[in-house]
Design a protein around this motif. Structure first.
Motif, PDB file in Angstrom:
ATOM      1  N   ASN A  79       0.849  -1.280  -0.033  1.00 35.00           N
ATOM      2  CA  ASN A  79       0.216   0.066   0.057  1.00 35.00           C
ATOM      3  C   ASN A  79       0.856   1.277  -0.058  1.00 35.00           C
ATOM      4  O   ASN A  79       0.473   2.123  -0.869  1.00 35.00           O
ATOM      5  N   ALA A  80       1.822   1.297   0.843  1.00 43.35           N
ATOM      6  CA  ALA A  80       2.862   2.356   0.743  1.00 43.35           C
ATOM      7  C   ALA A  80       3.578   2.601  -0.419  1.00 43.35           C
ATOM      8  O   ALA A  80       3.969   3.676  -0.745  1.00 43.35           O
ATOM      9  N   ALA A  81       3.948   1.447  -0.937  1.00 43.05           N
ATOM     10  CA  ALA A  81       4.756   1.637  -2.176  1.00 43.05           C
ATOM     11  C   ALA A  81       3.882   2.192  -3.371  1.00 43.05           C
ATOM     12  O   ALA A  81       4.147   2.712  -4.234  1.00 43.05           O
ATOM     13  N   HIS A  82       2.649   2.024  -3.485  1.00 45.43           N
ATOM     14  CA  HIS A  82       1.736   2.306  -4.604  1.00 45.43           C
ATOM     15  C   HIS A  82       1.065   3.650  -4.108  1.00 45.43           C
ATOM     16  O   HIS A  82       0.259   3.945  -5.082  1.00 45.43           O
ATOM     17  N   LEU A  89      -6.575   3.827 -16.269  1.00 50.89           N
ATOM     18  CA  LEU A  89      -7.660   4.132 -15.801  1.00 50.89           C
ATOM     19  C   LEU A  89      -8.936   3.507 -16.591  1.00 50.89           C
ATOM     20  O   LEU A  89      -8.943   3.383 -17.989  1.00 50.89           O
ATOM     21  N   VAL A  90      -9.595   2.607 -15.897  1.00 54.38           N
ATOM     22  CA  VAL A  90     -10.779   1.785 -16.713  1.00 54.38           C
ATOM     23  C   VAL A  90     -12.038   2.703 -16.369  1.00 54.38           C
ATOM     24  O   VAL A  90     -12.391   2.779 -15.126  1.00 54.38           O
ATOM     25  N   LYS A  94     -21.304   3.792 -15.725  1.00 50.99           N
ATOM     26  CA  LYS A  94     -22.019   4.442 -14.814  1.00 50.99           C
ATOM     27  C   LYS A  94     -21.433   5.866 -14.380  1.00 50.99           C
ATOM     28  O   LYS A  94     -20.383   5.449 -13.662  1.00 50.99           O
ATOM     29  N   GLY A  95     -21.716   6.765 -14.687  1.00 54.59           N
ATOM     30  CA  GLY A  95     -20.936   7.958 -14.038  1.00 54.59           C
ATOM     31  C   GLY A  95     -19.914   8.246 -14.750  1.00 54.59           C
ATOM     32  O   GLY A  95     -19.174   9.141 -14.383  1.00 54.59           O
ATOM     33  N   LEU A  96     -19.189   7.445 -15.690  1.00 56.59           N
ATOM     34  CA  LEU A  96     -17.999   7.571 -16.264  1.00 56.59           C
ATOM     35  C   LEU A  96     -16.755   7.904 -15.269  1.00 56.59           C
ATOM     36  O   LEU A  96     -15.931   8.394 -15.118  1.00 56.59           O
ATOM     37  N   ALA A  97     -17.201   6.919 -14.160  1.00 58.46           N
ATOM     38  CA  ALA A  97     -16.107   6.929 -13.199  1.00 58.46           C
ATOM     39  C   ALA A  97     -14.698   6.053 -13.392  1.00 58.46           C
ATOM     40  O   ALA A  97     -15.180   5.218 -14.194  1.00 58.46           O
ATOM     41  N   ALA A  98     -13.559   6.363 -13.042  1.00 59.38           N
ATOM     42  CA  ALA A  98     -12.372   6.064 -13.511  1.00 59.38           C
ATOM     43  C   ALA A  98     -11.901   5.081 -12.328  1.00 59.38           C
ATOM     44  O   ALA A  98     -11.547   5.423 -11.333  1.00 59.38           O
ATOM     45  N   GLY A  99     -11.979   3.776 -12.552  1.00 64.90           N
ATOM     46  CA  GLY A  99     -11.419   3.060 -11.782  1.00 64.90           C
ATOM     47  C   GLY A  99      -9.780   2.612 -11.944  1.00 64.90           C
ATOM     48  O   GLY A  99      -9.425   2.709 -12.864  1.00 64.90           O
ATOM     49  N   SER A 100      -9.188   2.824 -10.806  1.00 63.75           N
ATOM     50  CA  SER A 100      -7.933   2.573 -10.871  1.00 63.75           C
ATOM     51  C   SER A 100      -7.152   1.316 -10.124  1.00 63.75           C
ATOM     52  O   SER A 100      -6.018   1.383  -9.819  1.00 63.75           O
ATOM     53  N   SER A 101      -8.068   0.701  -9.533  1.00 57.02           N
ATOM     54  CA  SER A 101      -7.637  -0.530  -8.788  1.00 57.02           C
ATOM     55  C   SER A 101      -7.096  -1.607  -9.538  1.00 57.02           C
ATOM     56  O   SER A 101      -7.211  -1.822 -10.468  1.00 57.02           O
ATOM     57  N   SER A 137      -8.496   4.615 -20.228  1.00 56.46           N
ATOM     58  CA  SER A 137      -7.516   5.804 -20.397  1.00 56.46           C
ATOM     59  C   SER A 137      -6.344   5.402 -19.815  1.00 56.46           C
ATOM     60  O   SER A 137      -6.181   4.891 -18.823  1.00 56.46           O
ATOM     61  N   TRP A 138      -5.386   6.133 -20.312  1.00 57.15           N
ATOM     62  CA  TRP A 138      -4.076   5.972 -19.764  1.00 57.15           C
ATOM     63  C   TRP A 138      -3.588   6.617 -18.518  1.00 57.15           C
ATOM     64  O   TRP A 138      -4.281   7.636 -18.122  1.00 57.15           O
ATOM     65  N   HIS A 139      -2.546   6.608 -17.852  1.00 60.96           N
ATOM     66  CA  HIS A 139      -2.347   6.968 -16.380  1.00 60.96           C
ATOM     67  C   HIS A 139      -1.861   8.386 -16.678  1.00 60.96           C
ATOM     68  O   HIS A 139      -1.679   8.853 -15.379  1.00 60.96           O
ATOM     69  N   ASP A 140      -1.759   9.228 -17.650  1.00 54.93           N
ATOM     70  CA  ASP A 140      -1.811  10.461 -17.721  1.00 54.93           C
ATOM     71  C   ASP A 140      -2.893  11.439 -17.769  1.00 54.93           C
ATOM     72  O   ASP A 140      -2.681  12.584 -17.868  1.00 54.93           O
ATOM     73  N   LYS A 141      -3.857  10.600 -17.311  1.00 58.42           N
ATOM     74  CA  LYS A 141      -5.274  11.534 -17.386  1.00 58.42           C
ATOM     75  C   LYS A 141      -5.531  11.456 -15.624  1.00 58.42           C
ATOM     76  O   LYS A 141      -5.316  10.707 -14.995  1.00 58.42           O
TER      77      LYS A 141
END
Length: 587
Positions: A79-82, A89-90, A94-101, A137-141
């Motif tokens: 957790n600390a490392a991440h 970003l997926v 629904k709500g165009l929410a971006a999941g990053s888990s 979307s890629w991680h620079d968003k």
């Protein structure tokens, strides 16, 4: 004694470097975990196993994990490392929410050029395409807005590519320079647009002229839908693909120095970036085929010839003074490189005032109508949903004179936005950007204001305009002489057929006619089969034409030049080759 001292110093130096190297290696928890497949599989994320060597072979860069993904490699706790890590970003429907888990499965790579890259989920123990995903979307968003995250780009790509990042940050692409100028539906400077206004920062302006109450949440959702298309560094240069046993440069970390034409079209992440305005809105795109609407349209002839976007559109690839990520919209000067004789003879021909595209684009697809009215966006009720899926064909474009007197091809189609209070416009033809602007700031797109109309049972009043974007792609065999010169008075008539397939109603087919002559341009005879609405939708929102009928018209001379000697047409019809020999058209 002297030799002994040298030995001691050498030993100390060795110990120093050994201890330092060991400390650095021990501090790099990224590699400690991700290079250990057994450990990663035990954690349930074996698909995230990768070595530094693999990354370098695929990316062609010596960057470490944290230099691209941030995080804290000095921490051993996961957790600390991440913490603070930039992730893929997926985006959920629904709500165009971006999941990053972390995901249970890696991205899948297919063969469909439109949806080559997809997120997958588990269904009964089987991997299936995740139907809940709207976009990747890629991680620079920014996960909150889905727009570019310049702070992340500066820390990652910009840390090594400082000059490129600086130039990109000031480019039209990075600043959303064109679309962000549309401040609202009634903005005097740019007018209403098919893509809608730039919702961010313009809530009060738009609400002020909207007859119904808008919600900030719907405004935010509308803007997020826009932001999906606007680029960061990775949209152009990141090229993930299936790992190859024979080509070590292919894999999840593959990059490309020069963006491919595919990257301009979203690079396999749905119909985004230039795929939208070209194959969807203008209906005359470079790729066509599976990118087109309806699907299967003929691609631009340059695709088969392997002439890519940056071969025609000047960029830093061909001119370092242009600046990174700046791509010149106007590409007319590039034609001469391959078609010198045609360009030279065209300039001296009878048709010298026609652009190349005016003759060489046919069968225009994409939107044939678009209406903005109340609906649902990503599960959220919005005052402005774009009912756009009136997909069909116009056999040939309508030709109009641009601001410099040159004939260009356009696809006029009816548009409306509901629930408007007032309008500042006077009916007539307008140009999005004045002719005196330099190329990088100008387009050759036109629009025609029709009027503000009542008479709707709900969602009154409707602001009507005709979208007339210039078309530049889908070049191919020239249209026939008859397609322009059959009618002696220069009248242009195109019969348009379409099928509606958006939310709000069951699919239905229809048609209309685009009629242009010396008196004006008219979209008329609009008709369809019976429309069966879905619960909660109003006909006025998705099909205001059912009430307004033939209101879409603008006055002016839209006729083609009349032929002084129609015997020329007859002779060319009998002997097509004579048109080139006599200088009627280019050689």
């Amino acid at each position: 004694m002297k030799g002994k001292n040298i030995m001691i110093r050498a030993t100390l130096v060795f110990c120093f470097f050994f201890v330092t190297a060991t400390a650095v290696q021990a501090a790099n928890s990224c590699r400690d975990c991700h290079e250990n497949r057994i450990k990663m599989e035990a954690l349930g994320y074996g698909h995230f196993s990768v070595t530094q060597q693999e990354v370098e072979e695929q990316s062609h860069m010596p960057a470490t994990c944290n230099e691209c993904h941030l995080g804290n490699p000095a921490e051993s706790d996961g957790n600390a490392a991440h913490k603070g890590m930039a992730r893929l970003l997926v985006v959920s429907k629904k709500g165009l929410a971006a999941g990053s888990s972390p995901r249970a499965y890696p991205l899948e790579y297919g063969t469909n050029p439109v949806n080559r890259i997809s997120a997958v989920a588990d269904k009964g123990g089987k991997k299936v395409k995740d139907a809940s995903v709207a976009a990747i979307s890629w991680h620079d968003k920014n996960p909150g807005t889905l727009s570019q995250d310049f702070s992340v780009m500066k820390k990652t790509c910009g840390a090594c590519h400082e000059k490129e990042f600086d130039e990109f940050s000031r480019s039209t692409m990075a600043t959303n320079g064109k679309q962000s100028q549309y401040k609202g539906w009634t903005d005097k400077k740019r007018g209403p647009h098919d893509c809608g206004p730039w919702f961010e920062g313009n809530f009060d302006t738009i609400q002020q002229n909207t007859a119904v109450t808008m919600s900030p949440e719907s405004q935010r959702i509308n803007q997020k839908a826009c932001n999906i298309c606007h680029v960061g560094c990775l949209d152009c240069h990141f090229n993930p693909q299936k790992k190859s046993p024979t080509d070590r440069s292919k894999g999840a970390h593959s990059f490309m120095k020069t963006p491919t034409s595919e990257s301009c079209y979203g690079n396999g992440r749905a119909s985004i970036c230039h795929a939208g305005p070209e194959d969807r809105r203008r209906g005359a795109g470079y790729f066509g085929d599976s990118f087109s609407f309806p699907e299967g349209s003929t691609p631009d002839v340059h695709l088969k010839a392997k002439v890519g976007c940056l071969d025609c559109h000047e960029s830093s690839k061909s001119n370092q003074t242009v600046g990174h990520a700046t791509v010149k919209r106007q590409a007319q000067g590039s034609c001469v490189r391959c078609h010198a004789e045609a360009v030279k003879s065209h300039a001296a021909s009878l048709h010298k005032n026609l652009s190349c595209e005016a003759c060489h684009i046919q069968n225009v697809g994409g939107y044939q109508a678009t209406y903005w009215g109340p609906g649902k966006m990503a599960g959220t009720a919005t005052t402005y949903f774009k009912f756009k899926a009136y997909y069909g064909y116009m056999p040939e474009p309508i030709l109009i004179k641009d601001q410099k007197g040159r004939w260009i091809p356009v696809k006029p189609f009816p548009m409306a936005v509901m629930n408007q209070k007032t309008s500042p416009f006077v009916p007539g033809l307008y140009w999005r950007f004045p002719a005196e602007l330099p190329d990088l700031q100008r387009t050759d797109d036109a629009w025609a204001y029709v009027g503000l109309f009542g008479g709707l049972p709900d969602n009154n009043k409707a602001l009507l305009w005709i979208q007339m974007d210039k078309m530049s792609h889908k070049l191919g065999k020239s249209r026939s002489c008859d397609s322009c010169h059959t009618l002696p008075d220069g009248t242009q008539i195109q019969e348009v057929t379409w099928k509606y397939s958006d939310p709000g109603a069951l699919p239905f087919s229809g048609s209309h006619e685009v009629f242009a002559n010396k008196d004006g341009l008219f979209i008329r005879k609009m008709q369809s089969e019976k429309i069966n609405l879905e619960p909660g939708y109003k006909l006025s929102a998705l099909a205001p034409w059912a009430y307004l009928k033939d209101k879409w018209q603008v006055r002016g001379d839209f006729s083609l030049p009349q032929m002084k000697d129609r015997n020329i047409l007859e002779s060319v019809q009998k002997n097509p080759g004579s048109a080139q020999k006599s200088g009627i058209v280019h050689r």
